[in-house]
Design a protein around this motif. Sequence first.
Motif, mmCIF file in Angstrom:
data_model
loop_
_atom_site.group_PDB
_atom_site.id
_atom_site.type_symbol
_atom_site.label_atom_id
_atom_site.label_comp_id
_atom_site.label_asym_id
_atom_site.label_seq_id
_atom_site.Cartn_x
_atom_site.Cartn_y
_atom_site.Cartn_z
ATOM 1 N N ALA B 18 30.060 20.681 43.407
ATOM 2 C CA ALA B 18 29.130 20.433 42.303
ATOM 3 C C ALA B 18 28.899 18.931 42.136
ATOM 4 O O ALA B 18 27.783 18.494 41.859
ATOM 5 C CB ALA B 18 29.678 21.031 41.017
ATOM 6 N N ALA B 19 29.979 18.151 42.302
ATOM 7 C CA ALA B 19 29.862 16.697 42.137
ATOM 8 C C ALA B 19 28.941 16.117 43.203
ATOM 9 O O ALA B 19 28.158 15.202 42.922
ATOM 10 C CB ALA B 19 31.236 16.053 42.213
ATOM 11 N N ALA B 20 29.023 16.683 44.410
ATOM 12 C CA ALA B 20 28.150 16.185 45.489
ATOM 13 C C ALA B 20 26.688 16.339 45.081
ATOM 14 O O ALA B 20 25.853 15.483 45.363
ATOM 15 C CB ALA B 20 28.439 16.950 46.780
ATOM 16 N N GLY B 21 26.408 17.442 44.366
ATOM 17 C CA GLY B 21 25.036 17.675 43.908
ATOM 18 C C GLY B 21 24.618 16.682 42.847
ATOM 19 O O GLY B 21 23.425 16.417 42.652
ATOM 20 N N LEU B 22 25.586 16.132 42.128
ATOM 21 C CA LEU B 22 25.256 15.203 41.040
ATOM 22 C C LEU B 22 25.253 13.747 41.500
ATOM 23 O O LEU B 22 24.829 12.869 40.753
ATOM 24 C CB LEU B 22 26.274 15.349 39.898
ATOM 25 C CG LEU B 22 26.208 16.655 39.113
ATOM 26 C CD1 LEU B 22 27.351 16.736 38.118
ATOM 27 C CD2 LEU B 22 24.879 16.750 38.374
ATOM 28 N N ALA B 23 25.772 13.506 42.698
ATOM 29 C CA ALA B 23 25.853 12.122 43.173
ATOM 30 C C ALA B 23 24.501 11.677 43.727
ATOM 31 O O ALA B 23 24.376 11.282 44.879
ATOM 32 C CB ALA B 23 26.958 11.990 44.222
ATOM 33 N N LYS B 24 23.491 11.801 42.840
ATOM 34 C CA LYS B 24 22.134 11.405 43.235
ATOM 35 C C LYS B 24 21.536 10.573 42.110
ATOM 36 O O LYS B 24 21.728 10.916 40.933
ATOM 37 C CB LYS B 24 21.268 12.647 43.432
ATOM 38 C CG LYS B 24 21.641 13.435 44.663
ATOM 39 C CD LYS B 24 21.004 14.795 44.648
ATOM 40 C CE LYS B 24 21.600 15.611 45.786
ATOM 41 N NZ LYS B 24 21.543 17.034 45.551
ATOM 42 N N PRO B 25 20.816 9.508 42.436
ATOM 43 C CA PRO B 25 20.319 8.610 41.392
ATOM 44 C C PRO B 25 19.483 9.325 40.337
ATOM 45 O O PRO B 25 19.561 9.009 39.157
ATOM 46 C CB PRO B 25 19.458 7.606 42.161
ATOM 47 C CG PRO B 25 19.899 7.707 43.574
ATOM 48 C CD PRO B 25 20.424 9.100 43.784
ATOM 49 N N GLY B 26 18.692 10.311 40.745
ATOM 50 C CA GLY B 26 17.778 10.969 39.823
ATOM 51 C C GLY B 26 18.459 11.687 38.675
ATOM 52 O O GLY B 26 17.851 11.945 37.633
ATOM 53 N N LYS B 27 19.723 12.035 38.838
ATOM 54 C CA LYS B 27 20.420 12.790 37.797
ATOM 55 C C LYS B 27 20.957 11.875 36.693
ATOM 56 O O LYS B 27 21.467 12.354 35.692
ATOM 57 C CB LYS B 27 21.628 13.521 38.413
ATOM 58 C CG LYS B 27 21.255 14.529 39.468
ATOM 59 C CD LYS B 27 21.027 15.870 38.819
ATOM 60 C CE LYS B 27 20.715 16.918 39.877
ATOM 61 N NZ LYS B 27 20.209 18.144 39.260
ATOM 62 N N TRP B 28 20.928 10.577 36.932
ATOM 63 C CA TRP B 28 21.645 9.658 36.043
ATOM 64 C C TRP B 28 20.730 8.662 35.358
ATOM 65 O O TRP B 28 19.697 8.278 35.896
ATOM 66 C CB TRP B 28 22.704 8.872 36.836
ATOM 67 C CG TRP B 28 23.792 9.762 37.319
ATOM 68 C CD1 TRP B 28 23.773 10.547 38.443
ATOM 69 C CD2 TRP B 28 25.035 10.022 36.682
ATOM 70 N NE1 TRP B 28 24.926 11.266 38.536
ATOM 71 C CE2 TRP B 28 25.730 10.960 37.475
ATOM 72 C CE3 TRP B 28 25.648 9.550 35.523
ATOM 73 C CZ2 TRP B 28 26.992 11.436 37.129
ATOM 74 C CZ3 TRP B 28 26.907 10.008 35.183
ATOM 75 C CH2 TRP B 28 27.561 10.943 35.987
ATOM 76 N N SER B 29 21.133 8.234 34.163
ATOM 77 C CA SER B 29 20.477 7.095 33.525
ATOM 78 C C SER B 29 21.539 6.292 32.770
ATOM 79 O O SER B 29 22.640 6.788 32.542
ATOM 80 C CB SER B 29 19.372 7.574 32.584
ATOM 81 O OG SER B 29 19.842 8.604 31.765
ATOM 82 N N GLY B 30 21.164 5.087 32.400
ATOM 83 C CA GLY B 30 22.082 4.224 31.643
ATOM 84 C C GLY B 30 23.388 3.931 32.365
ATOM 85 O O GLY B 30 24.422 3.757 31.734
ATOM 86 N N VAL B 31 23.345 3.875 33.693
ATOM 87 C CA VAL B 31 24.579 3.623 34.445
ATOM 88 C C VAL B 31 24.956 2.142 34.321
ATOM 89 O O VAL B 31 24.097 1.268 34.433
ATOM 90 C CB VAL B 31 24.372 3.997 35.930
ATOM 91 C CG1 VAL B 31 25.587 3.598 36.756
ATOM 92 C CG2 VAL B 31 24.116 5.485 36.068
#
Lengths: 474, 460
Positions: B18-31
């Motif tokens: 599941a984490a591999a699926g989230l390790a994408k720039p599009g899923k994140w903001s305010g990093v």
Amino acid sequence: MTDAIRPEAIYDAMGAVLTRWTMGSAAAQAAPFWRAELGEDPAEAELRLLALSGQFLGIAVTAEPAMSLRVLPDIPRLALPTLPEALRPLARRILAPKKMAQAELVHFLAARGWTTHPADWMPSGGDDDVPEVYAPWCDWAEIAASGSAARQRPNEVLTADTWDDFWPTMRKAALASLRRRDPAAARAVLEAKLGNENAETRLRLLALLAERLSEDDIAFLEGIAANDRAPKVKTLASSLLARLGHGSAIDAEAAELAGFFPVKTKGIFRRTQMIEAERLKTPAQWQRRRALFARADLASFSGSLGMTPDALIGCWSWNADPEADTALVGLIVASGSDSEVAQVADLVDGPNATGLLMVLAPRLGPAARAKFAVTALNAQGIRFELAQAMAGPAARLDDPLSAPAGKTLLAALRRDDAKPADFGGELHALGLIASREGARRSLERLTAAGLVQGDPRLDMLRLNAALDDRGEKP
Amino acid sequence: MDLKAVEQLATDQSSLKAAAGLAKPGKWSGVGGSHDGALIWGECAGSGANPYRVMADLRDLGNKCTCPSRKFPCKHVLGLLWLNAEAIVPFKPSDTPDWVSDWLGRRRGTSAGRPAASATPGAEKDLRAARAVDAEIVEDPKDVARREAQAARRSEETERAILDALDALGQWIGDQLRLGLSGFIDDATARCRRIAARLVDGKAAALAGRIDELPGRLLALPPGDRPRGAVVELGKLVLLSRAFRAAPRDAEMRRAVATSETRETVLADPGALRIEARWEVLAEQVQTRRDGLVSQTTWLLNLGATGPRFAMLLDFFPASAGKRGSVFTPGERFHGELVFYSSAQPLRALLVQRAAAEEAQGVEWPAPDATLSDAMSLLLLAEPWTIDIPLLLPQGRIARDEAGGSWWRSLDGTSALPVADTPEGLLCGTDLSITAAIWSGNRLTILAAQTPWGRIGSHD
């Protein structure tokens, strides 16, 4: 259709509809203007009427206030500016946990020339431990709680005639400021008005005479000491009189107390006098001595020993009997003059010095408190929390981390088993006693020691380092 | 930070996947990360309307996420660490946000971030396997047709079940009128609980939740106003069930009666209203409901010129998942894209993407509605069953009546609205130049206001 129906007609019918439904009867009959919409089926008609009435009552009928609505006065602007916007979140975090931290922070801010934003912190009406600058807000809170709509008159000069126009906290602040400017006028106001207040208020107001206390106050204080209804007010008046050298006459009790402290002479050529406490043998003796100290004043005690108060302080054998030391310092705080307080503060030394200075602190000026705190930090290795209690809100230490307490703290923070919440109190106290520059330097050293910049334990240091120091330097 | 540590930290292979699926720039903001590189944080879009706040301490791998997952660490934390380990997005050094500092202050020890590997030695975890993309399975067209037919049949069954449940509701409402509203008001909690249970069985879960909360709203009114309040509440239920019968397949009706569309459905809807603007967080309301769910509502004000003035981000999670951290700080402003659930009066929305928080100064709040009564009723023309109506009130002030109740009163004195709780402090000691509030069931809940002292929240 409904367009033709006047809203007033619907409104008038709603009373009957509600009454019928409340009692459990059918209500369609009470709304004849909607007959077409409601239809023939009685059960369906009730549901349709419910939908229509609900819509009408939800939109067109809102609660009305009772005749009189009371609006509170504006929260007044204070004499000092509110904290810069960027620092408010930090201040809010420090204010959040407990009352103690709140009092410390507001005193710190006032000493640096700032006040809190009223959305972040406001005093409550009866709050006594609040810097004087907040007096208008204390009164506002009291007005809000009291139900009275009276307006304050902040620009009025306090006199016996305008006394009742002031709310209590502003009145006290005005009296304190008048006492600083014109001691005789402040005393005159008190002479006229003090008798009408309750004992607690009398006690608080009378204490203001400690500032610029002089011979002129003697007659007034003697009157209070003799005639006031409350013993604690009488005691305060006597203690103020004693500071002026007008203590009670040497009586049997003072003489009995003196009996516990024989005056001896020492040295062969330069014969100096020494006061040494008699060695006590029974608990009853300890108890008696304590009781006598509690009722004595400095002048009568020293008079019983046949010397002046300053000579008594000079001849006292410090550190021989710690309890006697503490009792004497207590006596000086209650009934000694300012010069006697300063004299003893310079004299105390040794393992109990910190405790004795803590007793003296309320009578010392901010500069003296800060000076003794630095001395105690360096010479006695006290912790920052204690140093902060001793120094009060106006200390500005430039390099507190170099004191033994700082070294201990840094070493503890570097330890492998250090927990993220440890030493929060010490770091907070450090943030309160440091100067702005001292706070900056401390932050650098603490982050170099492994603390993260965002660590909430550093909040007070961060606030201090970021805050422009606009306060009066002691 | 290396990937090996991420692998060790994961509780099992599925977390890693599941984490591999989230390790994408599009899923994140305010990093971002602290200047000293010790802390990292970011916001990850989850299945709800609000994003999750994820943070980690790289010194000991202690971590925290606001998602309700029971796995520790959750996939979002692993995803954040993964982003960091592979430098997939830049972790811009910046000042530590308050929510990260707050977490840091609550941490008890360093044991929290120890690798989970020691606890489950048997569980084999492999990063490469987690990264591998599953080969797409080509389905037999017959299977696809069969599945679609099944879905259509299920949908029809649901619709029939809901219509049956609504019949029962109509019957129940009629009964309340026949038995008398005074009895209903006295016994509202038990009676509403019974019909709500029937509605849950009939797959009308949203309606059941609404009826479960009805007694709470009713009892918040002064006793004299409760019969009127009961008629308004029950009348809205009649309107809502009639509207559903008229358009049972309409997404908006389904949302009000049964369940909401999933995040994916809303995002995939080409007709959905998307607004990119600057938003201000007015307030967050967290409420534990009678059905055991906690609702988390974030109210946003649109500072731009176009699109709906307000947006509401709504999430539910089980109360058993424990207290959840706030997602936004009231007063915070950000530039971001919202997608609104289809509606005649769009209000409920999902956060698609947001930029980092920005300074609160600058843009002013929009002007309040010209006519207060219009603003209070406009939404009801389109959706007469609506309960909460967000409003921007003109200049006014809080006043108190003799019984201690509070009122918002307009500056000109022409309107006065009862306030739900008793405002204290600054809110009642200053002029309110604009007030953002929710009007619901004859009660006003103040969210925030502009004053000569600046912006203040309702709890300041």
